[in-house]
Motif scaffolding. Structure first.
Motif, short mmCIF file in Angstrom:
data_model
loop_
_atom_site.label_atom_id
_atom_site.label_comp_id
_atom_site.label_asym_id
_atom_site.label_seq_id
_atom_site.Cartn_x
_atom_site.Cartn_y
_atom_site.Cartn_z
N GLU A 193 -48.37 25.46 -0.43
CA GLU A 193 -48.83 24.55 0.63
C GLU A 193 -47.82 24.49 1.79
O GLU A 193 -48.22 24.29 2.93
N CYS A 206 -51.75 25.04 -2.44
CA CYS A 206 -52.75 24.59 -1.46
C CYS A 206 -54.11 24.53 -2.16
O CYS A 206 -54.64 25.55 -2.60
N PRO A 207 -54.69 23.33 -2.24
CA PRO A 207 -55.96 23.20 -2.97
C PRO A 207 -57.13 23.88 -2.27
O PRO A 207 -58.18 24.07 -2.88
N CYS A 253 -50.25 23.57 7.22
CA CYS A 253 -51.17 24.40 6.44
C CYS A 253 -52.44 24.63 7.25
O CYS A 253 -53.11 23.66 7.64
N ARG A 307 -55.31 25.47 6.44
CA ARG A 307 -56.54 25.01 5.79
C ARG A 307 -56.60 23.49 5.66
O ARG A 307 -57.67 22.89 5.74
N CYS A 308 -55.45 22.85 5.39
CA CYS A 308 -55.44 21.42 5.05
C CYS A 308 -55.11 20.51 6.22
O CYS A 308 -55.36 19.30 6.17
#
Ligand SMILES: [Zn+2]
Length: 370
Positions: free
Chosen positions: A135, A159-160, A200, A202-203
């Protein structure tokens, strides 16, 4: 004839003591359904000693739940690259499984998911082999780890939202549950400080409570596919600011709203080590099954047990079964714990406040109730 009579007496004695044992077990089950013990899985060289500990110490105290932190201490076939250099074989695991089965102990294997992907200065196997799942790849692991530090690095997280991370971790989850013949899995998920990083791609900008809840739900749904329960530590679901419980045993990073977003059949392991915080009530009122988890302060552990019994006794019929019981947590491997236990060792800093004293006193109290 005398010999025959003696044998008959012996058989009767065994039957009598085993039925007494079953009665005690049943009685305890209605007072405190979960009587747990959580510890790291042993290294291969210590499996036999650990099995002896299960038989000689856990079983006679009516421990019925064993949470084992396995992480990468298993010779995974799905991802051999993630094994520790020295790791449990299938035969090692089966020795533990069989000792637990013989003593009616439910084994729940644990792999830390989401958080705890590093410890102090060491990156754990998942991010060491798959750095693209990190992450916060911009945070470099320090030569010498210190807390606090400029990066607020406690442990790394994966990173989920990385599209490939679950393909890898769910393969490990399935494999470890299969080999332990488990109907529940513990995903850890405590102390997740790195989540929804601004760096991140994506997050970035996402609601941290939603990110956390979505990850819990994804893992829960995956396990439900093979009729397995998800167990997690409860700290990210508590508001550390409003309760004053702080950033470790509760959340200072805006994850606590996730409590209203996750499925109610996730089992909460509610850990508190300094005080007997009454947070089990909060979880039960939200509809969750909950167990209270002490560590090394025997007075706090016994006080938490009394609370748990009182919560069960004083609740409505709807709430009562949600107060599941107590789980003694141990944050070392089995060898230092078992050595300390048998030597009745004092801790250089905390004296008689040790996990083995907490375990002893907690289970002495539990067994007085039968
Ligand atoms: Zn991310």
């Amino acid at each position: 004839m005398v010999k025959k009579y003696f044998l008959l007496q012996l058989v009767l004695l065994v039957l009598l003591s085993s039925s007494k044992n079953i009665r005690a077990q049943n009685q305890l089950d209605s007072i405190l359904p979960v009587r747990g013990f959580a510890i790291a899985a042993p290294p291969p060289s210590y499996v036999d000693s650990f099995v002896t500990f299960i038989e000689k110490e856990l079983a006679p105290r009516h421990v019925n739940t064993l949470i084992l932190r396995v992480d990468y201490n298993y010779q995974y076939n799905s991802h051999p690259e993630l094994r520790n250099a020295i790791a449990l074989s299938t035969a090692d695991v089966k020795k533990i499984v069989s000792a637990c089965r013989n003593n009616k102990i439910r084994v729940i294997p644990q792999i830390n998911l989401l958080g705890h992907q590093s410890w102090a200065g060491k990156t754990e196997n998942l991010l060491a082999k798959y750095p693209e799942f990190d992450e916060t790849p911009e945070v470099k692991m320090p030569e010498v780890y210190k807390w606090p530090n400029a990066d607020s690095l406690y442990c790394k997280s994966y990173c989920p939202l990385h599209p490939k991370v679950h393909g890898v971790v769910f393969a490990l989850v399935d494999e470890i549950c299969d080999v332990f013949e488990a109907d529940a899995f513990h995903a850890g998920m405590d102390e997740v400080f790195y989540l929804g990083s601004d760096k991140c791609p994506r997050c970035k900008g996402k609601d941290k409570a939603k990110l956390f809840a979505d990850e819990v739900t994804l893992i829960r749904d995956h396990l439900a596919g093979s009729k397995r329960e998800l167990w997690i530590w409860g700290d990210r679901l508590l508001d550390g600011w409003a309760t004053g419980i702080g950033m470790w045993e509760a959340s200072h990073n805006n994850t606590h709203a996730a409590i209203d977003m996750i499925p109610k059949d996730v089992m909460i392991c509610d850990w508190h080590y300094e005080r007997a915080d009454k947070t089990a009530v909060y979880f039960a009122m939200k509809g969750f099954n909950v167990a209270t988890c002490p560590w090394r302060n025997p007075a706090v552990s016994v006080s938490q047990l009394k609370d748990m019994i009182a919560f069960r006794y004083e609740s409505t019929k709807v709430m009562k079964p949600r107060f599941r019981g107590m789980i003694q947590t141990v944050w070392s491997g089995p060898s230092p714990f078992i050595t300390g236990f048998y030597q009745n060792a004092k801790d250089p800093k905390t004296g008689d406040n040790t996990p083995w004293n907490s375990f002893r006193q907690l289970f002495d109290e539990i067994n007085k109730m039968k």
